[in-house]
Design a protein around this motif. Structure first.
Motif, PDB file in Angstrom:
ATOM      1  N   LEU A 164      36.875  31.057  22.181  1.00 52.10           N
ATOM      2  CA  LEU A 164      37.545  31.796  23.368  1.00 52.10           C
ATOM      3  C   LEU A 164      38.135  32.746  23.505  1.00 52.10           C
ATOM      4  N   PRO A 165      37.035  34.169  23.505  1.00 49.80           N
ATOM      5  CA  PRO A 165      37.924  35.180  23.434  1.00 49.80           C
ATOM      6  C   PRO A 165      38.532  35.757  24.768  1.00 49.80           C
ATOM      7  N   LEU A 166      37.879  35.954  25.776  1.00 48.78           N
ATOM      8  CA  LEU A 166      38.479  35.719  27.225  1.00 48.78           C
ATOM      9  C   LEU A 166      40.152  35.386  27.174  1.00 48.78           C
ATOM     10  N   LEU A 167      40.274  34.096  27.059  1.00 51.55           N
ATOM     11  CA  LEU A 167      41.586  33.194  26.887  1.00 51.55           C
ATOM     12  C   LEU A 167      42.754  34.122  26.221  1.00 51.55           C
ATOM     13  N   THR A 168      41.711  34.176  24.964  1.00 49.71           N
ATOM     14  CA  THR A 168      42.728  34.532  23.818  1.00 49.71           C
ATOM     15  C   THR A 168      43.077  36.270  24.360  1.00 49.71           C
ATOM     16  N   ALA A 169      42.609  37.010  24.810  1.00 43.56           N
ATOM     17  CA  ALA A 169      41.964  38.264  25.205  1.00 43.56           C
ATOM     18  C   ALA A 169      43.869  38.481  26.507  1.00 43.56           C
ATOM     19  N   PHE A 170      43.315  37.172  27.047  1.00 47.52           N
ATOM     20  CA  PHE A 170      44.445  37.192  28.225  1.00 47.52           C
ATOM     21  C   PHE A 170      45.608  36.262  27.757  1.00 47.52           C
ATOM     22  N   GLU A 171      45.577  36.080  26.864  1.00 46.90           N
ATOM     23  CA  GLU A 171      46.534  35.477  25.941  1.00 46.90           C
ATOM     24  C   GLU A 171      47.947  36.587  25.405  1.00 46.90           C
ATOM     25  N   ALA A 172      47.178  37.173  24.806  1.00 45.82           N
ATOM     26  CA  ALA A 172      47.456  38.774  24.922  1.00 45.82           C
ATOM     27  C   ALA A 172      47.975  39.652  25.030  1.00 45.82           C
ATOM     28  N   ILE A 173      48.009  39.805  26.804  1.00 39.03           N
ATOM     29  CA  ILE A 173      48.104  40.628  27.479  1.00 39.03           C
ATOM     30  C   ILE A 173      48.773  40.031  28.171  1.00 39.03           C
ATOM     31  N   VAL A 174      49.303  38.304  28.477  1.00 40.72           N
ATOM     32  CA  VAL A 174      50.485  37.654  29.006  1.00 40.72           C
ATOM     33  C   VAL A 174      51.708  37.730  28.024  1.00 40.72           C
ATOM     34  N   ALA A 175      50.939  37.825  26.640  1.00 39.38           N
ATOM     35  CA  ALA A 175      52.675  38.184  25.516  1.00 39.38           C
ATOM     36  C   ALA A 175      52.933  39.388  26.023  1.00 39.38           C
ATOM     37  N   SER A 176      52.642  40.659  26.136  1.00 43.71           N
ATOM     38  CA  SER A 176      52.853  41.683  26.190  1.00 43.71           C
ATOM     39  C   SER A 176      53.555  41.715  27.700  1.00 43.71           C
ATOM     40  N   ARG A 177      54.062  41.367  28.540  1.00 43.27           N
ATOM     41  CA  ARG A 177      54.554  42.133  29.001  1.00 43.27           C
ATOM     42  C   ARG A 177      56.063  41.309  29.216  1.00 43.27           C
ATOM     43  N   ARG A 178      56.814  42.612  29.472  1.00 41.56           N
ATOM     44  CA  ARG A 178      57.583  42.104  29.524  1.00 41.56           C
ATOM     45  C   ARG A 178      58.551  43.398  30.827  1.00 41.56           C
ATOM     46  N   SER A 179      59.614  43.094  31.202  1.00 37.92           N
ATOM     47  CA  SER A 179      60.456  43.374  31.930  1.00 37.92           C
ATOM     48  C   SER A 179      60.966  45.064  31.333  1.00 37.92           C
ATOM     49  N   ALA A 180      60.319  46.301  31.951  1.00 35.91           N
ATOM     50  CA  ALA A 180      61.106  47.249  31.034  1.00 35.91           C
ATOM     51  C   ALA A 180      62.859  47.486  31.605  1.00 35.91           C
ATOM     52  N   GLY A 181      62.915  47.410  30.822  1.00 35.59           N
ATOM     53  CA  GLY A 181      64.823  49.020  31.065  1.00 35.59           C
ATOM     54  C   GLY A 181      65.012  49.748  31.469  1.00 35.59           C
ATOM     55  N   ARG A 182      64.272  50.514  30.997  1.00 30.61           N
ATOM     56  CA  ARG A 182      64.069  51.362  31.240  1.00 30.61           C
ATOM     57  C   ARG A 182      62.325  52.531  31.281  1.00 30.61           C
ATOM     58  N   PHE A 183      62.736  53.577  32.053  1.00 27.43           N
ATOM     59  CA  PHE A 183      60.788  54.486  32.321  1.00 27.43           C
ATOM     60  C   PHE A 183      61.704  55.809  31.599  1.00 27.43           C
ATOM     61  N   ASP A 184      60.130  56.014  30.966  1.00 25.40           N
ATOM     62  CA  ASP A 184      60.137  57.080  30.628  1.00 25.40           C
ATOM     63  C   ASP A 184      59.342  58.284  32.204  1.00 25.40           C
ATOM     64  N   PRO A 185      60.874  58.838  32.531  1.00 22.35           N
ATOM     65  CA  PRO A 185      60.417  59.888  33.681  1.00 22.35           C
ATOM     66  C   PRO A 185      59.137  60.818  33.103  1.00 22.35           C
ATOM     67  N   SER A 186      59.289  61.390  32.531  1.00 18.64           N
ATOM     68  CA  SER A 186      58.349  62.603  32.076  1.00 18.64           C
ATOM     69  C   SER A 186      56.228  62.218  32.192  1.00 18.64           C
ATOM     70  N   ARG A 187      56.614  60.797  32.099  1.00 14.98           N
ATOM     71  CA  ARG A 187      55.466  59.961  31.928  1.00 14.98           C
ATOM     72  C   ARG A 187      54.477  59.804  33.337  1.00 14.98           C
ATOM     73  N   THR A 188      53.292  60.627  34.162  1.00 10.84           N
ATOM     74  CA  THR A 188      53.120  59.701  35.112  1.00 10.84           C
ATOM     75  C   THR A 188      51.977  58.681  34.884  1.00 10.84           C
ATOM     76  N   VAL A 189      51.626  57.822  35.184  1.00 11.79           N
ATOM     77  CA  VAL A 189      50.322  56.884  35.456  1.00 11.79           C
ATOM     78  C   VAL A 189      49.261  57.813  36.076  1.00 11.79           C
ATOM     79  N   PRO A 190      48.297  57.675  34.953  1.00 12.69           N
ATOM     80  CA  PRO A 190      46.793  58.267  35.688  1.00 12.69           C
ATOM     81  C   PRO A 190      46.081  57.713  36.618  1.00 12.69           C
ATOM     82  N   PRO A 191      46.012  58.372  37.884  1.00 13.36           N
ATOM     83  CA  PRO A 191      44.941  58.335  38.961  1.00 13.36           C
ATOM     84  C   PRO A 191      44.209  57.095  38.377  1.00 13.36           C
ATOM     85  N   ALA A 192      43.018  57.355  37.627  1.00 13.43           N
ATOM     86  CA  ALA A 192      41.759  57.032  37.909  1.00 13.43           C
ATOM     87  C   ALA A 192      42.298  54.999  37.078  1.00 13.43           C
ATOM     88  N   LEU A 193      43.286  55.330  36.060  1.00  8.17           N
ATOM     89  CA  LEU A 193      43.813  53.500  35.329  1.00  8.17           C
ATOM     90  C   LEU A 193      44.568  52.918  36.691  1.00  8.17           C
TER      91      LEU A 193
END
Length: 258
Positions: free
Chosen positions: A6-35
């Motif tokens: 179940l590769p898709l489920l495994t990949a999704f589980e990794a995504i879910v596990a990686s999501r956390r509420s960030a306490g602080r953000f790096d103001p020097s880094r922008t989000v690329p428009p394509a992303l």
């Protein structure tokens, strides 16, 4: 069944596990428009009743607008995250979703994936669900008329309507917000969802019409380096508490379903 099957489920589980509420953000880094475009496209795939998509998202990138928006947030932490993060997504729930029915029907007809009978019934079915509300008409009188109409077609059957149009649209916005956060996590972005806000001030900051409620905003970007390795995932209640088997009184696993 092994995780390799179940590769898709495994990949999704990794995504879910990686999501956390960030306490602080790096103001020097922008989000690329394509992303960001890919995250937006994934978010737009969120499911909604009758495909009505009763939400809109304002993506705030301007430092000046973020500064104004930060003043609409409750608490110093929320305000600072809006200022620091290069992007904050403001989720708005439509209080008059039926007014968008023509636009929804147009994209559905162009798609050609629905039966004509379904499309012809969509306006009536959606109005029945929302009790006639969502167009500026009164909810109570609309529900009475909807109930009378449905009872004449299917005696004894009446679906439970949502407590309000705002509740219905907010649920849709919440599904989109969760999809947004998972897509952002898959893109290597950090997020922090915030509900502590002054909705009137948020609408004013972003020019959002009064027609929309503001259930939450999500600051988005990259965490500061010192935060990237801080702590593990926050704890959750036991599965037997969160999930039940067949009936409320049976915790998951107690009936042999685990």
């Amino acid at each position: 069944m092994s995780s390799s099957a179940l590769p898709l489920l495994t990949a999704f589980e990794a995504i879910v596990a990686s999501r956390r509420s960030a306490g602080r953000f790096d103001p020097s880094r922008t989000v690329p428009p394509a992303l960001l475009s890919r995250v937006m496209a994934a978010t737009a795939r969120s499911p909604t009743g009758f495909n009505m998509q009763p939400y809109r998202v304002v993506l705030v990138r301007s430092p000046a607008v973020r500064e104004v928006l930060s003043r609409a947030m409750s608490g110093r932490g929320n305000a600072s995250r809006v200022v620091e993060a290069p992007l904050t997504a403001v989720f708005a729930a439509d209080l008059r979703p039926l007014e968008s029915m023509a636009a929804v029907l147009a994209v559905e007809a162009a798609w050609c994936g629905r039966a004509g009978r379904y499309l012809r019934g969509m306006p009536t079915d959606a109005a029945l669900l929302l009790g006639g509300a969502g167009t500026g008409t009164g909810a109570c009188s609309g529900r009475s008329a909807a109930g009378a109409l449905l009872s004449s077609v299917a005696p004894g059957f009446l679906p439970t309507p949502p407590s309000s149009v705002e509740a219905w649209s907010t649920k849709a916005a919440g599904l989109a917000a969760m999809t947004y956060m998972h897509a952002a996590a898959a893109a290597g972005l950090a997020t922090h969802a915030m509900e502590g806000l002054d909705a009137h001030a948020v609408r004013a900051a972003c020019g959002i019409p009064q027609r929309y409620a503001i259930p939450l905003v999500i600051s988005t970007g990259y965490t500061l380096e010192e935060e990237q390795s801080v702590g593990s995932s926050t704890p959750r209640l036991d599965m037997g508490e969160l999930f039940r088997e067949d009936a409320w009184e049976t915790p998951w696993g107690a009936g042999g379903g685990a």
